[in-house]
Design an enzyme around this catalytic site. Structure first.
Site, PDB file in Angstrom:
ATOM      1  N   CYS A 190       0.846  -1.195   0.000  1.00  0.00           N
ATOM      2  CA  CYS A 190       0.000   0.000   0.000  1.00  0.00           C
ATOM      3  C   CYS A 190       0.879   1.242   0.000  1.00  0.00           C
ATOM      4  CB  CYS A 190      -0.908  -0.012   1.233  1.00  0.00           C
ATOM      5  SG  CYS A 190      -1.980   1.426   1.379  1.00  0.00           S
ATOM      6  N   HIS A 239      -8.181   5.837  -7.038  1.00  0.00           N
ATOM      7  CA  HIS A 239      -8.202   7.062  -7.824  1.00  0.00           C
ATOM      8  C   HIS A 239      -8.419   8.303  -6.956  1.00  0.00           C
ATOM      9  CE1 HIS A 239      -8.930   3.932 -10.784  1.00  0.00           C
ATOM     10  NE2 HIS A 239      -8.493   4.795 -11.690  1.00  0.00           N
ATOM     11  N   CYS A 260      -4.180   1.820   7.671  1.00  0.00           N
ATOM     12  CA  CYS A 260      -3.645   0.823   6.739  1.00  0.00           C
ATOM     13  C   CYS A 260      -3.654  -0.576   7.349  1.00  0.00           C
ATOM     14  CB  CYS A 260      -2.227   1.203   6.338  1.00  0.00           C
ATOM     15  SG  CYS A 260      -1.575   0.197   4.987  1.00  0.00           S
ATOM     16  N   CYS A 292      -7.261   1.657   3.390  1.00  0.00           N
ATOM     17  CA  CYS A 292      -6.891   3.006   2.956  1.00  0.00           C
ATOM     18  C   CYS A 292      -7.814   3.492   1.836  1.00  0.00           C
ATOM     19  CB  CYS A 292      -5.434   3.043   2.507  1.00  0.00           C
ATOM     20  SG  CYS A 292      -4.254   2.938   3.883  1.00  0.00           S
ATOM     21  N   CYS A 351      -4.430  -0.278  -0.026  1.00  0.00           N
ATOM     22  CA  CYS A 351      -5.095  -1.444   0.550  1.00  0.00           C
ATOM     23  C   CYS A 351      -6.588  -1.130   0.717  1.00  0.00           C
ATOM     24  CB  CYS A 351      -4.479  -1.823   1.892  1.00  0.00           C
ATOM     25  SG  CYS A 351      -4.812  -0.627   3.211  1.00  0.00           S
TER      26      CYS A 351
END
Length: 109
Positions: free
Chosen positions: A24, A43, A32, A69, A66
């Site tokens: 990640c 995105h 995370c 996140c 990940c």
């Protein structure tokens, strides 16, 4: 803010596939999950990167993230975190992501 880039969205399958099994890059502290099996291309949520109603930003305005996140960035968790804080975290991750893509040869000059 008016988008810098207009539709249609630029899709780059090479970048989308590059996220599979990677670490990640978002790596949001306290969020995370460090599980590379859940990493996908996350995105930007900024209109300046082509994001619009029902439209994702262009693939080159994305980072490896990940599941945890990605949910954080897209507001499916931690809704109390301001959008500008999330965008700043994305922008910092995007700088790291571009370096990774260039050093690995996924993106070339």
């Amino acid at each position: 803010m008016r988008p810098l880039y207009k539709s249609p969205r630029i899709k780059l399958p090479k970048l989308q596939k590059s996220a599979e099994g990677k670490e990640c890059v978002m790596n949001v502290e306290g969020v995370c999950n460090n599980d590379s099996s859940t990493v996908v291309l996350c995105h930007s949520n900024s209109s300046k990167h082509g994001k619009g109603m029902g439209t994702k930003a262009h693939d080159f305005f994305a980072v490896w993230g990940c599941h945890a996140c990605h949910d954080w960035l897209d507001g499916r968790s931690h809704q109390e975190v301001p959008a500008d804080v999330k965008q700043h975290a994305f922008d910092m991750a995007h700088i790291r992501q571009l370096e990774i893509w260039f050093r690995s040869g996924i993106l070339k000059t």
